[in-house]
Each structure stands twice: as structure tokens, then as C-alpha cells.
Design a protein around this motif. Structure first.
Motif, PDB file in Angstrom:
ATOM      1  N   SER A   1      51.086  87.766  43.656  1.00 55.69           N
ATOM      2  CA  SER A   1      51.697  87.062  44.789  1.00 55.69           C
ATOM      3  C   SER A   1      52.243  85.706  44.361  1.00 55.69           C
ATOM      4  N   ILE A   2      51.544  85.026  43.484  1.00 59.50           N
ATOM      5  CA  ILE A   2      52.016  83.722  43.018  1.00 59.50           C
ATOM      6  C   ILE A   2      53.215  83.887  42.095  1.00 59.50           C
ATOM      7  N   CYS A   3      53.094  84.739  41.101  1.00 55.91           N
ATOM      8  CA  CYS A   3      54.168  84.883  40.113  1.00 55.91           C
ATOM      9  C   CYS A   3      55.427  85.478  40.718  1.00 55.91           C
ATOM     10  N   ALA A   4      55.290  86.509  41.543  1.00 61.06           N
ATOM     11  CA  ALA A   4      56.472  87.150  42.122  1.00 61.06           C
ATOM     12  C   ALA A   4      57.234  86.200  43.028  1.00 61.06           C
ATOM     13  N   SER A   5      56.543  85.488  43.886  1.00 62.61           N
ATOM     14  CA  SER A   5      57.246  84.567  44.778  1.00 62.61           C
ATOM     15  C   SER A   5      57.895  83.425  44.002  1.00 62.61           C
ATOM     16  N   MET A   6      57.239  82.973  42.940  1.00 63.85           N
ATOM     17  CA  MET A   6      57.845  81.908  42.126  1.00 63.85           C
ATOM     18  C   MET A   6      59.087  82.400  41.400  1.00 63.85           C
ATOM     19  N   ILE A   7      59.009  83.576  40.775  1.00 62.64           N
ATOM     20  CA  ILE A   7      60.127  84.083  39.971  1.00 62.64           C
ATOM     21  C   ILE A   7      61.293  84.534  40.852  1.00 62.64           C
ATOM     22  N   ILE A   8      61.010  85.193  41.966  1.00 61.76           N
ATOM     23  CA  ILE A   8      62.074  85.778  42.774  1.00 61.76           C
ATOM     24  C   ILE A   8      62.697  84.766  43.729  1.00 61.76           C
ATOM     25  N   TYR A   9      61.893  83.926  44.362  1.00 65.78           N
ATOM     26  CA  TYR A   9      62.413  83.052  45.413  1.00 65.78           C
ATOM     27  C   TYR A   9      62.431  81.568  45.059  1.00 65.78           C
ATOM     28  N   ILE A  10      61.310  81.036  44.619  1.00 68.93           N
ATOM     29  CA  ILE A  10      61.142  79.586  44.542  1.00 68.93           C
ATOM     30  C   ILE A  10      61.896  78.975  43.369  1.00 68.93           C
ATOM     31  N   LEU A  11      61.659  79.460  42.151  1.00 69.26           N
ATOM     32  CA  LEU A  11      62.305  78.850  40.980  1.00 69.26           C
ATOM     33  C   LEU A  11      63.828  78.932  41.013  1.00 69.26           C
ATOM     34  N   PRO A  12      64.434  80.095  41.360  1.00 64.54           N
ATOM     35  CA  PRO A  12      65.901  80.099  41.444  1.00 64.54           C
ATOM     36  C   PRO A  12      66.445  79.121  42.483  1.00 64.54           C
ATOM     37  N   ALA A  13      65.751  79.003  43.609  1.00 63.17           N
ATOM     38  CA  ALA A  13      66.201  78.070  44.642  1.00 63.17           C
ATOM     39  C   ALA A  13      66.106  76.625  44.155  1.00 63.17           C
ATOM     40  N   ILE A  14      65.028  76.302  43.465  1.00 60.92           N
ATOM     41  CA  ILE A  14      64.866  74.937  42.946  1.00 60.92           C
ATOM     42  C   ILE A  14      65.941  74.625  41.914  1.00 60.92           C
ATOM     43  N   VAL A  15      66.204  75.576  41.025  1.00 64.71           N
ATOM     44  CA  VAL A  15      67.236  75.366  40.007  1.00 64.71           C
ATOM     45  C   VAL A  15      68.595  75.199  40.665  1.00 64.71           C
ATOM     46  N   ASP A  16      68.906  76.044  41.648  1.00 63.01           N
ATOM     47  CA  ASP A  16      70.187  75.952  42.331  1.00 63.01           C
ATOM     48  C   ASP A  16      70.335  74.621  43.065  1.00 63.01           C
ATOM     49  N   LEU A  17      69.278  74.159  43.697  1.00 56.66           N
ATOM     50  CA  LEU A  17      69.342  72.863  44.382  1.00 56.66           C
ATOM     51  C   LEU A  17      69.415  71.710  43.393  1.00 56.66           C
ATOM     52  N   LYS A  18      68.782  71.879  42.243  1.00 55.37           N
ATOM     53  CA  LYS A  18      68.768  70.806  41.243  1.00 55.37           C
ATOM     54  C   LYS A  18      70.143  70.631  40.593  1.00 55.37           C
ATOM     55  N   ILE A  19      70.844  71.744  40.279  1.00 56.44           N
ATOM     56  CA  ILE A  19      72.142  71.596  39.618  1.00 56.44           C
ATOM     57  C   ILE A  19      73.232  71.193  40.599  1.00 56.44           C
ATOM     58  N   ASN A  20      72.951  71.294  41.896  1.00 58.09           N
ATOM     59  CA  ASN A  20      73.794  70.724  42.950  1.00 58.09           C
ATOM     60  C   ASN A  20      75.236  71.225  42.893  1.00 58.09           C
ATOM     61  N   LEU A  21      75.415  72.537  42.875  1.00 57.65           N
ATOM     62  CA  LEU A  21      76.754  73.111  42.930  1.00 57.65           C
ATOM     63  C   LEU A  21      77.324  72.945  44.334  1.00 57.65           C
ATOM     64  N   PRO A  22      78.654  72.863  44.452  1.00 61.81           N
ATOM     65  CA  PRO A  22      79.254  72.643  45.778  1.00 61.81           C
ATOM     66  C   PRO A  22      79.097  73.866  46.684  1.00 61.81           C
ATOM     67  N   GLY A  23      79.139  73.608  47.959  1.00 71.53           N
ATOM     68  CA  GLY A  23      79.065  74.674  48.953  1.00 71.53           C
ATOM     69  C   GLY A  23      77.853  74.535  49.851  1.00 71.53           C
ATOM     70  N   LYS A  24      78.126  74.348  51.147  1.00 72.83           N
ATOM     71  CA  LYS A  24      77.022  74.199  52.097  1.00 72.83           C
ATOM     72  C   LYS A  24      76.281  75.519  52.308  1.00 72.83           C
ATOM     73  N   ALA A  25      77.034  76.622  52.302  1.00 77.38           N
ATOM     74  CA  ALA A  25      76.383  77.925  52.495  1.00 77.38           C
ATOM     75  C   ALA A  25      75.444  78.228  51.325  1.00 77.38           C
ATOM     76  N   ARG A  26      75.850  77.857  50.120  1.00 75.12           N
ATOM     77  CA  ARG A  26      75.015  78.078  48.943  1.00 75.12           C
ATOM     78  C   ARG A  26      73.730  77.261  49.044  1.00 75.12           C
ATOM     79  N   LYS A  27      73.852  75.997  49.430  1.00 71.74           N
ATOM     80  CA  LYS A  27      72.663  75.145  49.570  1.00 71.74           C
ATOM     81  C   LYS A  27      71.767  75.648  50.688  1.00 71.74           C
ATOM     82  N   ALA A  28      72.369  76.090  51.800  1.00 74.88           N
ATOM     83  CA  ALA A  28      71.571  76.615  52.907  1.00 74.88           C
ATOM     84  C   ALA A  28      70.826  77.877  52.469  1.00 74.88           C
TER      85      ALA A  28
END
Length: 113
Positions: free
Chosen positions: A58-85
Motif C-alpha cells: 500500500s505504501i510503495c504502490a501509492s508512492m510510485i503510481i500517484y504521489i511521486l509522479p505528481a510531486i515531480v510534475d509539480l516540482k518541474i512546474n510545466l505550464p498548463g493549469k489542467a496539468r497542475k490540477a
């Protein structure tokens, strides 16, 4: 399991020992002792293997599938409000799944006990 952790895991802790020890200037022996001791301490409780695997999954799957990609995407700050949402939504769903899966496994709901 406790004996295996105590004898075999120091070799596997090389990366963590190198990272933490070099970052904070701690001696290798002290870092290795803390890592091995904490792993052995976590292995001591009499918990079923199904619960351990469920908690880990439960910890590893949620981190790999949902949390880490979202954090990376928010950190690199690509343009687009829909992407950030979408990233924020993915982060929130991941956090919910992490805690709900963790709670379900610890209460025995997910392992059928």
C-alpha cells in the motif's frame, strides 16, 4: 527474519549509509548500526506475512503510481493549469490511498483476518 536482517542487510544498506553518512559526516559504523538496529526492531513484532506485504504494497504502490509522479510534475512546474490540477488531484488521491490502504491492512480488513 531477525537473524537474516542482522547478518545480511548491512551489505544492502551501503547506499543509505553512504548517502546519510556523507551528508551529515557521521561514521559508517554508527549509521550502519542504526540502520540494522531499526530494521531488526521492525522485524521483531509477531505480525503475519500478509499484513507486512499489504502494508509494504500500500505504501510503495501509492508512492510510485500517484504521489511521486505528481510531486515531480509539480516540482518541474510545466505550464498548463489542467496539468497542475491533475497533478494535485493525483497527489491527493495517492495520499488517500496510502493512508486508507495502510489503515485497512493494519486493521486486518485487507488481509481477510
Amino acid at each position: 527474519l531477525c537473524l537474516q536482517l542482522t547478518l545480511a542487510l548491512p551489505m544492502r544498506f551501503f547506499v543509505a549509509r553512504k548517502t546519510v553518512g556523507d551528508e551529515y559526516g557521521l561514521p559508517k559504523v554508527a549509521v550502519a548500526a542504526v540502520l540494522v538496529g531499526s530494521a531488526a526492531f521492525c522485524a521483531m513484532p509477531d505480525i503475519s506475512l500478509a499484513t507486512v506485504l499489504g502494508v509494504t504494497s500500500s505504501i510503495c504502490a501509492s508512492m510510485i503510481i500517484y504521489i511521486l509522479p505528481a510531486i515531480v510534475d509539480l516540482k518541474i512546474n510545466l505550464p498548463g493549469k489542467a496539468r497542475k490540477a491533475g497533478s494535485v488531484l493525483s497527489l491527493l488521491v495517492g495520499i488517500f490511498i496510502l493512508f486508507a490502504g495502510l489503515a485497512a491492512n493494519l486493521m486486518g480488513v485487507a488481509v481477510g483476518s
